[in-house]
Design a protein around this motif. Structure first.
Motif, short mmCIF file in Angstrom:
data_model
loop_
_atom_site.label_atom_id
_atom_site.label_comp_id
_atom_site.label_asym_id
_atom_site.label_seq_id
_atom_site.Cartn_x
_atom_site.Cartn_y
_atom_site.Cartn_z
N MET A 45 0.85 -1.17 0.00
CA MET A 45 0.00 0.00 0.00
C MET A 45 0.89 1.24 0.00
N PRO A 46 0.60 2.20 -0.87
CA PRO A 46 1.43 3.41 -0.93
C PRO A 46 1.24 4.27 0.31
N ASP A 47 2.29 4.98 0.64
CA ASP A 47 2.24 5.90 1.78
C ASP A 47 1.50 7.16 1.35
N THR A 48 0.37 7.43 1.96
CA THR A 48 -0.44 8.61 1.60
C THR A 48 -0.29 9.75 2.60
N THR A 49 0.68 9.64 3.48
CA THR A 49 0.91 10.70 4.46
C THR A 49 1.39 11.96 3.75
N GLN A 50 0.72 13.05 4.04
CA GLN A 50 1.09 14.33 3.44
C GLN A 50 1.68 15.23 4.52
N VAL A 51 2.73 15.91 4.18
CA VAL A 51 3.30 16.90 5.09
C VAL A 51 2.86 18.27 4.58
N ARG A 52 2.13 18.95 5.41
CA ARG A 52 1.64 20.28 5.05
C ARG A 52 2.65 21.33 5.52
N SER A 53 2.71 22.42 4.79
CA SER A 53 3.69 23.45 5.13
C SER A 53 3.46 24.03 6.52
N SER A 54 2.21 24.02 7.00
CA SER A 54 1.93 24.56 8.33
C SER A 54 2.54 23.71 9.44
N GLN A 55 2.79 22.45 9.17
CA GLN A 55 3.39 21.58 10.18
C GLN A 55 4.83 21.99 10.45
#
Length: 94
Positions: A1-11
């Motif tokens: 399963m692909p990694d769908t974790t997104q890093v948002r700039s606000s983090q």
């Protein structure tokens, strides 16, 4: 399963000391980041259709970031055209 974790700039952004609503500030920050003008001075978002910068969404995101801070302007400075939230109190039946 692909990694769908997104890093948002606000983090990665440093939260200002006077922020009273971190969720609103970070959400508005991400929206503002997505609507930064390109090299031609237009909004690159497909939702804005190439509007001249700053697009309405960027303006609203900046306003939300200001409202999320304790130094936000008083409610009287909100434009009259802005919708007012309705009271949650219910009237008693007579």
């Amino acid at each position: 399963m692909p990694d769908t974790t997104q890093v948002r700039s606000s983090q990665e952004a440093v939260l200002p000391d006077d922020v009273t609503d971190p969720l609103l500030w970070r959400t508005a920050y991400d929206v503002a980041a997505a609507h930064q003008p390109d090299e031609t001075g237009h909004c690159p978002s497909l939702l804005c259709g190439g509007q001249d910068a700053p697009c309405d969404t960027l303006t609203d995101a900046r306003r939300a970031m200001d409202l999320a801070r304790s130094g936000a302007p008083a409610e009287e400075s909100v434009p009259a055209a802005a919708p007012r939230p309705r009271s949650r109190r219910r009237r008693k039946a007579a």
